[in-house]
Design an enzyme around this catalytic site. Structure first.
Site, short mmCIF file in Angstrom:
data_model
loop_
_atom_site.label_atom_id
_atom_site.label_comp_id
_atom_site.label_asym_id
_atom_site.label_seq_id
_atom_site.Cartn_x
_atom_site.Cartn_y
_atom_site.Cartn_z
N GLU A 101 141.85 55.34 -28.71
CA GLU A 101 141.20 54.97 -27.47
C GLU A 101 142.06 54.23 -26.46
O GLU A 101 141.90 54.42 -25.26
CB GLU A 101 139.98 54.08 -27.80
CG GLU A 101 138.89 54.78 -28.61
CD GLU A 101 138.20 55.88 -27.82
OE1 GLU A 101 138.02 55.72 -26.59
OE2 GLU A 101 137.86 56.91 -28.42
N SER A 471 72.89 50.57 -52.14
CA SER A 471 72.41 49.51 -53.04
C SER A 471 73.48 48.52 -53.44
O SER A 471 73.14 47.49 -54.06
CB SER A 471 71.80 50.15 -54.30
OG SER A 471 70.63 50.87 -53.98
#
Length: 908
Positions: A101, A471
């Protein structure tokens, strides 16, 4: 002629590119003059970002979710970013990036004229290996700017690079660069890339691997060694050549690196167990409370749920739903690739659990069929493995017999036996179910099953599904009466009853006259329940239901409340029933036990209010010591190569028989495993087995040293849990009433509607069946001092399941299946009648405003004075989901994760 035209075009393109390059180069030179430079700086400087936070690199790793026994069940997030210091960067890694780079990085002041010139030359020649931006410019772009290609952005980048050079050292800039640069595969920075591509730490990377990573910033997709290995190899070798040219490596190192293969070992995390309902429930809870950023937080979240218990629960649900499905018969193929009336494509049908979609290719009447799977595999299904489907579904209450089961081109599901030598026809149940189990002492969830299979439906019915409880609500209603002075032996009429135009009846249509309250409940007499509610008061009952954990707003203000006409989730019902098992206290359900950061530091530990805090705190020191001892023994066993839990391993390898309608019967696979367990290895076989294990262990050790940053290294390391003193959970009913109700629930099993549960052979369990009108919902809620479990069965769109599909038929067998395995080997124990916590039920408090300020009064108007010497008292308070300090869900999915995890964190 064509060749001449092409040559002319190429020359024109070359001249144009050269002209653009020269103009750009001259422009940069002009900017380099002091007047131009400072003039442009004055123009751009006001928009430059601050450098104060530049050095704060953020970690980013996937979120991981673990069960109580440290099994990885979920991983979310794709990004990786693991910041390093300059001292942690290998020298050759720096050299590789300089070669790739910015070779003059340590010489220039942020802007390299040489680099710009080289980039222009390469642009003209269309042979670009490096860019024109320096490493400093790339830092400026990556941390502060966008990637747009505009003159203003480029100028800002240039001046920001100069500013960075003024503020930071070269080492700092290089560190920022290697920590932020995107390197493909979701990796940001070199440490993440080393992990993602090679499963290695930076120190273990070879020169070739460093060069490969350094080649990625220019174009992470173009030079990605996974997607484009040839281009990646070419760029790697070019970088190695530059490193040799720069004197960073020797000729021998260069040649060795160039000859090296790509050698990828991708970071591919694998789940230890696939428990998606748990994983998704946890992910959703964390995102709701902390936002989407938690996905890449690197947190390791540990749950209260053991993976084996969860698998037992999931298999119990599947067995129960398959049993219901086969009672009602074959519904026909879900689709056909040729029939327009039910046209479908095989590719659109997912694999569900171990059930695979296939297309029928040939039918042998009375002798099975051939089929093809998605991957083209040809299979045969014999008649013996599809005979069950001769019973055909007509409606929930009717079926008929037919040998016509499948047709050509039908899409059906199949499953294999243990060794994949035989295939069977299966039908994915249309009915759904859920199960939730909770520790009644702490509220810790023990198992959560949201449906038949997550791939079929992601809706979590255990915590999101509001249904009529039928129930199962009766014990909660009766409790109000017991709190008001009724006793289990109070006589209540079961005679016919008329309320306006409503004429309720018992499910069997009979009337038993005057019967004890206890009998009215364990036989689930509707008329008794209505009379109990009328005597206890609807308003007071709704208030108590609210304290049990149900939502008052979902409870009707009519006598139909006694028959369960409100709405509740299975989790809410389990929370309510836990009060009977723990002596009368309201616990808060939760499922997140601990949260660790990526580095293993404890960030949160649940500290739930206990049903008996004094009991817990008295044993706290011993509990923590026992946890440490157990942890050390387990660690020593692992270090010596011994299995920590051989029995658990055997259970994990068992193949569950999901079509066994009797949950308490042994499966054929279990019988086979039992016989295998009785066989002993000879001395020679044992020696060979030991030698093989040692060799595999050495190989694994060598691989672990080389690939020292793979998925296994990121897993949560087992740690001994150390508790802190607990607070007392609020008491909502007296210990005597809780004991009375627990005994009545035990009678439900011993002599009532759940008498089938006596097959469990235990005297320390109780529960209540529940069935709504037309059997649209079937329930069973069971209690034990260490475990309260609720099961629900029904269709998502409420329709009748069949006249005989009561709670004791559809839901109870699932509870039996789960409970029999969870309580196997556990001693018999029952709910205590004593007030272990020494806590008292406190009346509703009211704050009165007077001329002299405020005062607290009870329901009789008597002033309440504080007394810190008393044990913790229960006070009526808002439900957790109503507290303004807790963020509320905004997804509209009927789930409140804040309510499940309202325990305060332990800050370490």
């Amino acid at each position: 002629m064509a060749q001449s035209t092409a040559a002319t075009f190429t020359w024109m393109k070359f001249l144009l590119n050269l002209l653009v390059a020269i103009l750009a180069f001259l422009f940069i030179l002009v900017l380099a003059f002091p007047i131009g430079f400072y003039g442009m700086a004055m123009y751009i400087s006001p928009s430059l970002p601050s450098l104060d936070d530049l050095k704060k690199a953020k970690l980013s790793m996937p979120l991981q979710i673990y069960t109580e026994d440290n099994q990885l069940i979920g991983q979310y997030g794709n990004d990786m970013s693991l910041p390093v210091s300059y001292e942690q960067i290998p020298k050759n890694m720096v050299n590789a990036f300089l070669a790739a780079e910015d070779s003059s990085f340590f010489q220039h002041s942020g802007i390299s004229i040489k680099g710009i010139g080289r980039a222009l030359t390469e642009a003209v020649s269309e042979d670009s290996q490096t860019g024109g931006s320096t490493i400093t410019q790339q830092v400026a772009k990556n941390y502060f700017l966008s990637s747009e290609r505009t003159l203003n952005r480029k100028l800002t980048e240039l001046f920001l690079a100069r500013k960075i050079e003024e503020k930071l050292s070269k080492q700092d800039i290089m560190t920022l660069y290697v920590n932020k640069i995107y390197l493909g595969q979701g990796a940001y920075g070199i440490k993440a890339a080393a992990k993602q591509y090679y499963s290695k730490s930076l120190n273990n990377l070879t020169i070739a691997e460093m060069a490969m990573i350094a080649g990625l910033p220019k174009a992470p997709s173009k030079y990605n060694p996974v997607a484009n290995p040839e281009r990646a190899l070419e760029r790697r070798n070019w970088i190695l050549g530059q490193m040799l040219k720069n004197g960073a490596i020797s000729q021998a190192q260069h040649d060795e690196a160039v000859a090296a293969p790509i050698g990828l070992r991708l970071y591919q995390a694998k789940l230890d167990k696939n428990l998606p309902y748990l994983a998704e429930m946890t992910r959703a809870s964390l995102v709701e409370q902390y936002g989407e950023a938690v996905i890449n937080s690197g947190w390791r979240v540990k749950l209260t749920i053991n993976s084996e218990a969860q698998e037992i629960a999931e298999n119990a649900i599947k067995r129960g739903l398959f049993a219901y499905d086969r009672r009602h018969g074959w519904r026909g193929a879900p689709a056909n690739t040729k029939d327009k009336e039910k046209l479908g494509k095989l590719a659109n049908f997912p694999v569900i659990h171990s059930f695979y979609p296939v297309e029928v290719t040939k039918v042998y009447p009375g002798n099975g069929f051939d089929a093809v799977m998605k991957d083209g595999t040809q299979i045969k299904v014999p008649w013996s493995n599809m005979r069950w489907a001769t019973l055909h579904y007509r409606n929930p209450n009717s079926a008929f017999i037919s040998n016509n089961i499948v047709n050509l081109h039908d899409i059906v599901y199949v499953t294999s036996n243990a060794d994949n030598t035989s295939w069977s026809l299966v039908q994915i149940p249309a009915v759904e179910g859920s199960l939730v189990s909770v520790n009644p002492e702490t509220g810790a969830l023990l198992a959560v099953v949201g449906g038949f299979d997550f791939n079929k439906s992601k809706f979590n019915r255990a915590i999101q599904g509001y249904r009529q409880p039928g129930s199962t609500i009766k014990p909660l209603v009766y409790t109000t009466a017991l709190e008001k002075g009724f006793s289990p032996d109070t006589m209540i009429s079961d005679d016919p009853l008329t309320v306006g135009s409503w004429k309720p009846k018992n499910s069997d249509g009979r009337n038993l006259g005057m019967i004890p309250l206890r009998k009215g409940l364990y036989l689930s007499r509707n008329l008794v329940s209505i009379r109990v509610l009328r005597s206890a008061g609807i308003s007071d009952t709704r208030e108590l239901l609210n304290e049990f954990g149900l939502e008052k707003e979902r409870m009707p203000n009519t006598l139909s409340l006694a028959l369960g006409s409100g709405e509740a989730t299975p989790l809410q019902m389990a929370t309510g029933y836990a009060t009977f098992a723990n002596g009368g206290h309201r616990i808060q359900p939760y499922f997140i036990q601990q949260i660790f950061d990526y580095n293993g530091k404890l960030q949160y530990q649940a500290n739930p209010k206990q049903a008996c805090a004094v009991c817990f705190n008295n044993d706290l020191q011993q509990t923590n010591e026992d946890n440490l001892t157990a942890f050390q023994e387990q660690r020593d066993a692992l270090l010596s190569g011994q299995s920590g839990d051989a029995e658990a391993g055997d259970k994990a390898t068992e193949k569950s028989d999901l079509f066994n309608a009797n949950p308490l019967a042994k499966t054929k696979e279990q019988d086979s495993l039992d016989k295998q367990d009785k066989k002993k290895l000879s001395k020679e076989e044992a020696a060979l087995e030991a030698s093989t294990q040692q060799m595999l262990a050495r190989q694994a050790s060598l691989e672990a040293q080389l690939y020292d940053a793979g998925p296994d290294t990121d897993k949560l390391k087992p740690m001994p849990i150390q508790y802190i003193p607990a607070q007392q959970a609020p008491r909502i009913i007296s210990s005597n009433v809780a004991f009375q109700m627990a005994n009545i629930l035990r009678d439900v099993i011993q002599r009532g509607t759940a008498i089938k549960a006596r097959a469990l052979g235990r005297s320390d369990v109780g529960g209540k069946t529940g069935t709504t009108n037309d059997a649209k919902d079937a329930w069973f809620a069971g209690i034990h001092p260490r475990m309260v479990t609720t099961v629900w069965v029904g269709f998502d769109q409420p329709i009748g399941m069949g006249k005989k599909e009561f709670g004791g038929v559809a839901a109870l067998p699932i509870w039996l299946d789960f409970t029999s395995k969870m309580l196997k080997g556990q001693p018999v124990e029952w709910v205590s009648v004593n007030n272990r916590a020494k806590s008292k039920k406190q009346e509703q408090e009211t704050i009165e405003l007077t001329d002299n300020g405020t005062r607290r009064v009870d329901s009789k108007g008597n002033e309440i004075t504080s007394d810190d010497s008393k044990p913790p008292q229960a006070v009526t308070q808002k439900r957790p989901e109503e507290q303004a300090s807790v963020p509320m869900p905004t997804t509209g999915n009927n789930i409140n994760y804040a309510q499940l995890n309202s325990n305060k964190p332990l800050n370490e």
